[in-house]
Design a protein around this motif. Structure first.
Motif, PDB file in Angstrom:
ATOM      1  N   TRP A 189       0.859  -1.175   0.000  1.00 25.03           N
ATOM      2  CA  TRP A 189       0.000   0.000   0.000  1.00 25.03           C
ATOM      3  C   TRP A 189       0.902   1.234   0.000  1.00 25.03           C
ATOM      4  CZ3 TRP A 189      -5.162   0.440   2.982  1.00 25.03           C
ATOM      5  CH2 TRP A 189      -5.980  -0.666   2.719  1.00 25.03           C
ATOM      6  N   PRO A 190       0.495   2.313  -0.681  1.00 26.10           N
ATOM      7  CA  PRO A 190       1.250   3.567  -0.562  1.00 26.10           C
ATOM      8  C   PRO A 190       1.325   4.005   0.899  1.00 26.10           C
ATOM      9  CG  PRO A 190      -0.383   3.709  -2.316  1.00 26.10           C
ATOM     10  CD  PRO A 190      -0.666   2.433  -1.571  1.00 26.10           C
ATOM     11  N   VAL A 191       2.407   4.652   1.259  1.00 27.08           N
ATOM     12  CA  VAL A 191       2.618   5.050   2.654  1.00 27.08           C
ATOM     13  C   VAL A 191       1.444   5.875   3.182  1.00 27.08           C
ATOM     14  CG1 VAL A 191       4.067   6.418   4.199  1.00 27.08           C
ATOM     15  CG2 VAL A 191       5.128   4.973   2.469  1.00 27.08           C
ATOM     16  N   GLU A 192       0.953   6.820   2.361  1.00 25.35           N
ATOM     17  CA  GLU A 192      -0.144   7.687   2.806  1.00 25.35           C
ATOM     18  C   GLU A 192      -1.404   6.875   3.096  1.00 25.35           C
ATOM     19  OE1 GLU A 192       1.549   8.036   0.027  1.00 25.35           O
ATOM     20  OE2 GLU A 192       2.748   9.854   0.319  1.00 25.35           O
ATOM     21  N   LYS A 193      -1.689   5.891   2.232  1.00 24.66           N
ATOM     22  CA  LYS A 193      -2.892   5.084   2.428  1.00 24.66           C
ATOM     23  C   LYS A 193      -2.742   4.143   3.628  1.00 24.66           C
ATOM     24  CE  LYS A 193      -6.246   2.157   0.020  1.00 24.66           C
ATOM     25  NZ  LYS A 193      -6.541   1.377  -1.211  1.00 24.66           N
ATOM     26  N   ALA A 194      -1.534   3.606   3.812  1.00 27.96           N
ATOM     27  CA  ALA A 194      -1.281   2.752   4.975  1.00 27.96           C
ATOM     28  C   ALA A 194      -1.435   3.542   6.266  1.00 27.96           C
ATOM     29  CB  ALA A 194       0.109   2.127   4.886  1.00 27.96           C
TER      30      ALA A 194
END
Length: 358
Positions: A189-194
């Protein structure tokens, strides 16, 4: 006197030119109003800027070794200096050369021979625009920070409300959320979404606020009728969290609604099966069960991490996504580190609370 005039003496201008006579002319024009520094070449200018960034740069185009276009291009490629306005000062004609200058990030051109009034007008205008942009950006950052703090407070309140009458310890929701975020990152997952999932996961049991205390605090096994009521918390949580249409609460609503679904379709409230269960909820289901097993409750001892991993492996293909289970169990060391970190935080919180009470 205008605000810009009041502040002029505090603004700094860097003059970059390989001709000493040109530097002297510009210094004489600008020094009564601004702090003026000079650089006789592009290389020296870059060193000066790195050491003490100016508020504006007057930059000659035609210089040996490194011309003004290259200097401007390098500045604009660095976030720390990209916002400094650059005005080219040149004897070149207009047209293609000006177009190249604007393409690399210049805000204006001043043609040689120098006209003092024109120089002062252009410098004043672009300093004012740059200053106003900085003021606006700072205001936006302050408002953004205030919104983030408000959002975090809302998350904390909803997460706490969901567990207010439960037997969970307060740190459970944050530790479980840390497990969920770590697993999401391993799933690419992208860091922002995680990070968003880590926040959303704390609200997975928000719906328990709608479950009677007599059921939440029952010191015995629940009856079938009571269990049916308890299961309503997933739908209640969804209905509460879906009232706010923003990415965080949309994700939290999804997690609250689906984190009790099971891979084989035997979960609730909708008996979703396999990949029909949102990935966010499959992640949180694993993290939630692992944390519940490894934490001490009034009615049970904490399981060891090894025992919890064995249980989760046995539930692969029934309760949990099999591929996700394999990945989760491979994170053994990372998850233990997270557990240890939150144990230390809990001890610090308890110590701080005791110190205040004494």
């Amino acid at each position: 006197m205008s605000p810009m005039t009041d502040q002029s003496v505090s603004f700094s201008v860097l003059v970059v030119d390989d001709e000493p006579a040109n530097i002297d002319i510009l210094k004489d024009i600008l020094q009564p109003l601004y702090k003026v520094r000079v650089a006789p070449s592009g290389q020296i200018a870059l060193k000066v800027i790195e050491r003490t960034p100016p508020d504006l740069i007057l930059l000659d185009v035609m210089m040996p070794e490194m011309d003004g276009l290259e200097v401007c291009k390098r500045l604009k490629s660095q976030p720390a200096f990209a916002g400094i306005p650059v005005i080219f000062v040149t004897a070149l004609g207009q047209g293609e050369d000006e177009e190249r200058g604007f393409a690399v990030g210049a805000v204006d051109y001043i043609a040689k021979p120098i006209v003092p009034a024109l120089v002062l007008a252009r410098v004043k205008t672009h300093l004012a625009l740059s200053h106003q942009q900085k003021v606006t950006e700072q205001a936006v950052q302050q408002r953004t920070q205030a919104l983030l703090e408000s959002q975090h407070s809302a998350i904390n309140m909803l997460a706490t409300a969901g567990h207010y009458n439960d037997t969970d310890t307060g740190v459970h929701i944050w530790r479980m959320a840390a497990y969920a975020k770590a697993l999401a990152l391993r799933l690419h997952w992208p860091v922002e979404k995680a990070e968003l999932l880590g926040q959303a996961a704390t609200m997975h049991d928000t719906g328990k606020i709608g479950i009677p205390d007599s059921i939440l605090k029952a010191p015995r096994r629940l009856t079938d009728e009571e269990m049916a009521i308890m299961r309503e918390h997933a739908q209640i949580g969804y209905e509460i969290l879906s009232q706010s249409h923003c990415p965080l609460f949309d994700l939290a609503a999804e997690v609250a609604w689906c984190h009790h679904e099971k891979w084989d379709g035997s979960g609730y409230p909708r008996k979703l099966q396999g990949t029909d269960i949102p990935e966010s909820a499959r992640i949180v289901a694993l993290a939630d069960v692992f944390d519940a097993l490894t934490m001490e409750r009034p009615y049970k001892q904490a399981w060891s991490c090894e025992a919890a991993f064995d249980y989760i492996r046995n539930e692969a293909g029934r309760h949990f996504d099999p591929k996700m289970v394999e990945l989760f169990c491979s994170m053994h060391s990372e998850l233990k580190d997270i557990k240890q970190e939150w144990a230390q935080r809990e001890c610090q919180t308890i110590a701080a609370t005791a110190a205040k009470a004494s």
